[in-house]
Design a protein around this motif. Structure first.
Motif, PDB file in Angstrom:
ATOM      1  N   TRP A 166       0.843  -1.201   0.000  1.00  0.00           N
ATOM      2  CA  TRP A 166       0.000   0.000   0.000  1.00  0.00           C
ATOM      3  C   TRP A 166       0.879   1.251   0.000  1.00  0.00           C
ATOM      4  CZ3 TRP A 166      -4.723   0.304  -1.460  1.00  0.00           C
ATOM      5  CH2 TRP A 166      -5.664  -0.676  -1.189  1.00  0.00           C
ATOM      6  N   ALA A 176       2.527   2.438  -3.257  1.00  0.00           N
ATOM      7  CA  ALA A 176       1.682   3.096  -4.265  1.00  0.00           C
ATOM      8  C   ALA A 176       1.810   4.619  -4.212  1.00  0.00           C
ATOM      9  CB  ALA A 176       0.220   2.690  -4.068  1.00  0.00           C
ATOM     10  N   PHE A 177       2.283   5.150  -3.086  1.00  0.00           N
ATOM     11  CA  PHE A 177       2.460   6.597  -2.958  1.00  0.00           C
ATOM     12  C   PHE A 177       3.799   7.070  -3.546  1.00  0.00           C
ATOM     13  CE2 PHE A 177      -0.808   5.649   0.054  1.00  0.00           C
ATOM     14  CZ  PHE A 177      -1.589   6.789   0.137  1.00  0.00           C
ATOM     15  N   ARG A 219      -9.775   6.545  -7.225  1.00  0.00           N
ATOM     16  CA  ARG A 219      -8.949   5.574  -6.480  1.00  0.00           C
ATOM     17  C   ARG A 219      -8.216   4.630  -7.434  1.00  0.00           C
ATOM     18  NH1 ARG A 219     -13.863   4.634  -2.322  1.00  0.00           N
ATOM     19  NH2 ARG A 219     -13.069   5.801  -0.527  1.00  0.00           N
ATOM     20  N   MET A 245      -4.421   4.977  -6.999  1.00  0.00           N
ATOM     21  CA  MET A 245      -3.874   3.916  -6.140  1.00  0.00           C
ATOM     22  C   MET A 245      -3.843   2.547  -6.817  1.00  0.00           C
ATOM     23  SD  MET A 245      -2.979   5.449  -3.368  1.00  0.00           S
ATOM     24  CE  MET A 245      -2.683   4.040  -2.322  1.00  0.00           C
ATOM     25  N   THR A 261      -9.928   1.656  -1.113  1.00  0.00           N
ATOM     26  CA  THR A 261      -8.945   2.360  -0.287  1.00  0.00           C
ATOM     27  C   THR A 261      -9.669   3.057   0.850  1.00  0.00           C
ATOM     28  OG1 THR A 261      -9.026   4.573  -1.312  1.00  0.00           O
ATOM     29  CG2 THR A 261      -7.694   2.890  -2.437  1.00  0.00           C
ATOM     30  N   VAL A 299      -6.601   9.893   1.221  1.00  0.00           N
ATOM     31  CA  VAL A 299      -5.656   9.282   0.276  1.00  0.00           C
ATOM     32  C   VAL A 299      -5.030  10.345  -0.628  1.00  0.00           C
ATOM     33  CG1 VAL A 299      -5.488   7.760  -1.731  1.00  0.00           C
ATOM     34  CG2 VAL A 299      -6.706   6.991   0.309  1.00  0.00           C
ATOM     35  N   ASN A 332      -0.896  11.915  -1.131  1.00  0.00           N
ATOM     36  CA  ASN A 332      -0.221  11.799  -2.422  1.00  0.00           C
ATOM     37  C   ASN A 332       0.323  13.166  -2.835  1.00  0.00           C
ATOM     38  OD1 ASN A 332      -0.262   9.199  -4.179  1.00  0.00           O
ATOM     39  ND2 ASN A 332      -2.228   9.140  -3.079  1.00  0.00           N
TER      40      ASN A 332
END
Length: 461
Positions: free
Chosen positions: A363, A366-367, A430, A434, A439, A445, A449
């Motif tokens: 997870w 993904a950032f 999302r 992501m 999410t 979220v 980012n």
């Protein structure tokens, strides 16, 4: 009162497996509960199968579990002179003797016993006795040394787990305590070690119950104080068979690599044979406070991978975000990800939906990397009908303040302008940002980012 001293004594013929880890945990917690000491001993007399790699992995696993020891590691192969001194003492006292039987002699002896329907036991051919004439010493045969076990009576002890146990001396024979090459056998070395190290309490697997009468008799022959014994029931695998190295039980170190927390592993292992009321989740400190040697189960425990994953998820969820960030770092390195100051907040946002650090690391990654949306979810959610709304959202996010309230306001403005419901906008955003539609809350979220990344994702929809 005698000082409490416990030990764990793994054999370095493989990894530290789950059953040994549980025994180590119980021994450690018992010593810590009573303000005693915990010793690590490496039983490496199986020279052919012992390896340095196994030693290293055992030490690493003990460190990962947080089971710090007060003495050790102590290696049996560095104590051969001490074992020989005790052997010499026993030979002089008549509590041990040289035996020149060859393997062929022993096999013929036991085959004859079996044919007569008798138990296969050494017949004490070479044991000295008043008026007995021993056979002539065969040329070129190096003797083994046997313990002169009592020929009658009963060996009894009050086991810390099983309760009272008694075994007749007629059921056991004169055990070999030193091989012909001068290396001691397990049952002898363990007695000398525990005697020298003043071990007061021995926790071990119940496969050792049959060894205990020999050991107790040797303690008595040496005039040594007896420790208290507690024989723990086995841990069964999914197939109902005992977990063991030879049956493919997973190494403790594999759970470290798979992203489990040592706090969770200790918690789960503790409950495989011990309980404190209905408490399912607890820390190592709490276990030390509670573990007084009572409430140990007499029945085998069943390994449950799903339950371990649940326990791990609960510990992960309860962990301080900054501590969790430090724990996930090694897994990010494996993914080639370099995190920044956002890491702690990202861990806090996603920890509720992760069972392991490996999942959390995915997870987090993904950032920091370019995300490839799930093709099926992209086709389902990123439709031509929603693309104008995505473009409008990109315009608003390009100019708004980068805080949660401003991002949330931008999303609401797009919903109001397009007439879309939140899921119809949130799902495609999302997926694009992501890689998946599932999410935590969209504004949270997006906030974590980088603005530039989000705009690129939306504009390339």
């Amino acid at each position: 009162m005698t000082k409490i001293r416990t030990r764990i004594a793994p054999s370095p013929t493989g990894f530290l497996h789950l059953g040994t880890a549980r025994t180590a945990l119980y021994s450690w917690a018992y010593a810590r509960h009573y303000g005693g000491e915990f010793v690590l001993r490496i039983e490496d007399t199986d020279v052919a199968r012992s390896t340095q790699d196994s030693v290293d992995q055992i030490l690493q696993s003990m460190h990962w579990l947080g089971l710090n020891y007060d003495e050790g590691p102590i290696y049996q192969m560095q104590r051969l002179e001490r074992y020989q001194a005790v052997i010499d003492q026993m030979l002089a006292a008549g509590t041990a003797y040289s035996c020149y039987c060859t393997p062929e002699n022993l096999e013929a002896m036991k085959a004859a016993q079996e044919a007569r329907g008798e138990k296969r036991l050494y017949d004490r051919t070479w044991r000295p006795a008043p008026g007995k004439v021993l056979p002539p010493v065969p040329a070129g045969v190096k003797p083994v040394i046997r313990f002169a076990n009592p020929v009658d009576g009963v060996v009894s002890w009050d086991d810390l787990v099983k309760g009272p146990i008694s075994i007749s001396n007629t059921e056991i024979d004169d055990l070999i305590i030193q091989r012909a090459d001068g290396v001691p056998t397990y049952n002898f070395a363990v007695v000398v070690d525990d005697w020298d190290m003043a071990i007061s309490h021995v926790f071990r697997g119940d496969e050792h119950i049959n060894n205990t009468p020999w050991q107790i008799n040797m303690y008595r022959a040496l005039g040594a104080a007896l420790p208290q014994f507690g024989h723990l029931p086995v841990i069964l695998g999914d197939d109902g068979q005992k977990l063991s190295k030879r049956r493919g039980a997973v190494a403790v170190s594999n759970y470290d690599e798979a992203g489990y927390l040592p706090e969770a592993m200790n918690n789960y292992l503790a409950r495989l044979g011990w309980s404190h009321g209905d408490d399912e989740l607890f820390s190592l400190d709490q276990m030390v406070q509670w573990f007084d040697g009572t409430h140990l189960s007499k029945s085998p425990a069943q390994w449950d991978a799903a339950k371990l994953a649940w326990v791990n998820a609960q510990h992960l969820k309860a962990m301080d975000d900054a501590v969790l960030a430090s724990r996930v770092q090694p897994f990010l390195v494996k993914l080639g990800v370099t995190a920044d100051e956002r890491l702690t907040a990202i861990c806090g946002l996603f920890k509720d939906r992760c069972e392991t650090l490996v999942v959390l690391a995915k997870w987090v990654s993904a950032f920091y990397i370019e995300v490839v949306p799930n093709a099926e979810e992209k086709a389902q959610h990123v439709t031509d009908a929603v693309k104008p709304a995505l473009a409008l959202l990109a315009d608003k996010l390009a100019v708004c303040d980068w805080d949660k309230a401003s991002i949330s306001a931008a999303i609401k403005e797009v919903l109001a302008a397009t007439g879309l419901k939140m899921p119809h906008l949130a799902m495609p955003v999302r997926v694009l940002v992501m890689g998946t539609a599932q999410t935590p809350s969209l504004d949270a979220v997006l906030l974590l980012n980088k603005r530039e990344k989000i705009l690129a994702c939306l504009q390339n929809a």
